[in-house]
Scaffold this motif. Structure first.
Motif, PDB file in Angstrom:
ATOM      1  N   VAL A   1       0.806  -1.227   0.000  1.00 17.96           N
ATOM      2  CA  VAL A   1       0.000   0.000   0.000  1.00 17.96           C
ATOM      3  C   VAL A   1       0.841   1.280   0.000  1.00 17.96           C
ATOM      4  CG1 VAL A   1      -1.992  -1.119   1.062  1.00 17.96           C
ATOM      5  CG2 VAL A   1      -0.279  -0.041   2.522  1.00 17.96           C
ATOM      6  N   GLU A   2       2.148   1.143   0.079  1.00 22.42           N
ATOM      7  CA  GLU A   2       3.004   2.331   0.056  1.00 22.42           C
ATOM      8  C   GLU A   2       2.946   3.012  -1.305  1.00 22.42           C
ATOM      9  OE1 GLU A   2       7.014   2.424   1.519  1.00 22.42           O
ATOM     10  OE2 GLU A   2       6.572   0.820   2.939  1.00 22.42           O
ATOM     11  N   GLU A   3       3.011   4.320  -1.283  1.00 18.54           N
ATOM     12  CA  GLU A   3       3.021   5.099  -2.520  1.00 18.54           C
ATOM     13  C   GLU A   3       4.456   5.196  -3.016  1.00 18.54           C
ATOM     14  OE1 GLU A   3       0.442   6.294  -4.311  1.00 18.54           O
ATOM     15  OE2 GLU A   3      -0.896   5.302  -2.880  1.00 18.54           O
ATOM     16  N   LEU A   4       4.855   4.229  -3.801  1.00 21.04           N
ATOM     17  CA  LEU A   4       6.203   4.181  -4.358  1.00 21.04           C
ATOM     18  C   LEU A   4       6.128   3.914  -5.846  1.00 21.04           C
ATOM     19  CD1 LEU A   4       7.870   1.815  -1.707  1.00 21.04           C
ATOM     20  CD2 LEU A   4       8.186   4.288  -1.883  1.00 21.04           C
ATOM     21  N   SER A   5       7.209   4.172  -6.537  1.00 16.29           N
ATOM     22  CA  SER A   5       7.270   3.810  -7.947  1.00 16.29           C
ATOM     23  C   SER A   5       7.196   2.280  -8.044  1.00 16.29           C
ATOM     24  CB  SER A   5       8.584   4.310  -8.556  1.00 16.29           C
ATOM     25  OG  SER A   5       9.671   3.542  -8.063  1.00 16.29           O
TER      26      SER A   5
ATOM     27  N   LYS B   1       8.698  -0.290  -5.219  1.00 15.09           N
ATOM     28  CA  LYS B   1       7.739  -1.156  -4.529  1.00 15.09           C
ATOM     29  C   LYS B   1       8.097  -2.626  -4.769  1.00 15.09           C
ATOM     30  CE  LYS B   1       3.435   0.003  -4.204  1.00 15.09           C
ATOM     31  NZ  LYS B   1       1.984   0.227  -4.285  1.00 15.09           N
TER      32      LYS B   1
END
Length: 172
Positions: free
Chosen positions: A80-84, A88
């Motif tokens: 759920v992390e907002e990463l590329s 991710k």
């Protein structure tokens, strides 16, 4: 009502049974393993074994579910992390590697276990396994669209990753 200590003792006994069963399954194969052998390897009597598990299949299912669920829970926050997509994907693969390295026996078995249980309603672990594969495939597809990954078949890449995991982390 059980006390916290009693619950902990039950959990420890159950885990001992699963650990013993894993050893026996790996040594004799699932089909040839008996409940007597599992009880012996676990250090418990057969009555204790049957208190926790009604059959060898139930033991097998518990091992599979424990391992796949543990892997899923270990990476869930990264999903759920907002990463590329690249960051991710690499974070998830790194965390999975860490989890697998901590229990090579379990994951070596999970990644190579035959489809012993044919009743799909009992294959609870497949929920975690399929979710994990779907998430990774989706991240790869997103990374291809964003040109963070080269344009490869995501399914083929997943098989390659599985082979690398097995070769580098388990067969070590």
């Amino acid at each position: 009502m059980l006390s916290k200590r009693q619950i902990e003792q039950r959990d420890l006994r159950k885990q001992s049974i699963l650990d013993g069963a894993l050893k026996v399954f790996k040594t004799h194969g699932i089909e040839k393993t008996t409940m007597d052998e599992i009880a012996l390897e676990s250090g418990f009597g057969k009555a204790t074994l049957y208190y926790y598990f009604t059959s060898k299949d139930e033991v097998f299912i518990a091992i599979m579910e424990h391992g796949w669920k543990n892997l899923w829970v270990g990476i869930e926050s990264l999903i759920v992390e907002e990463l590329s997509p690249r960051k991710k994907f690499m974070g998830i693969i790194s965390e999975m590697a860490s989890i697998v390295k901590k229990n090579r026996n379990l994951y070596g078995f999970l990644f190579t276990a035959p489809n012993h249980i044919h009743d799909e309603s009992k294959q609870v672990w497949k929920t975690y396994q399929e979710r994990l594969y779907a998430i990774l495939k989706t991240i790869i597809e997103e990374g291809i669209k964003k040109k963070e990954f080269i344009d490869l078949n995501p399914g083929m890449l997943m098989k390659a990753i599985g082979g690398l995991f097995h070769g580098l982390l388990i067969e070590n």
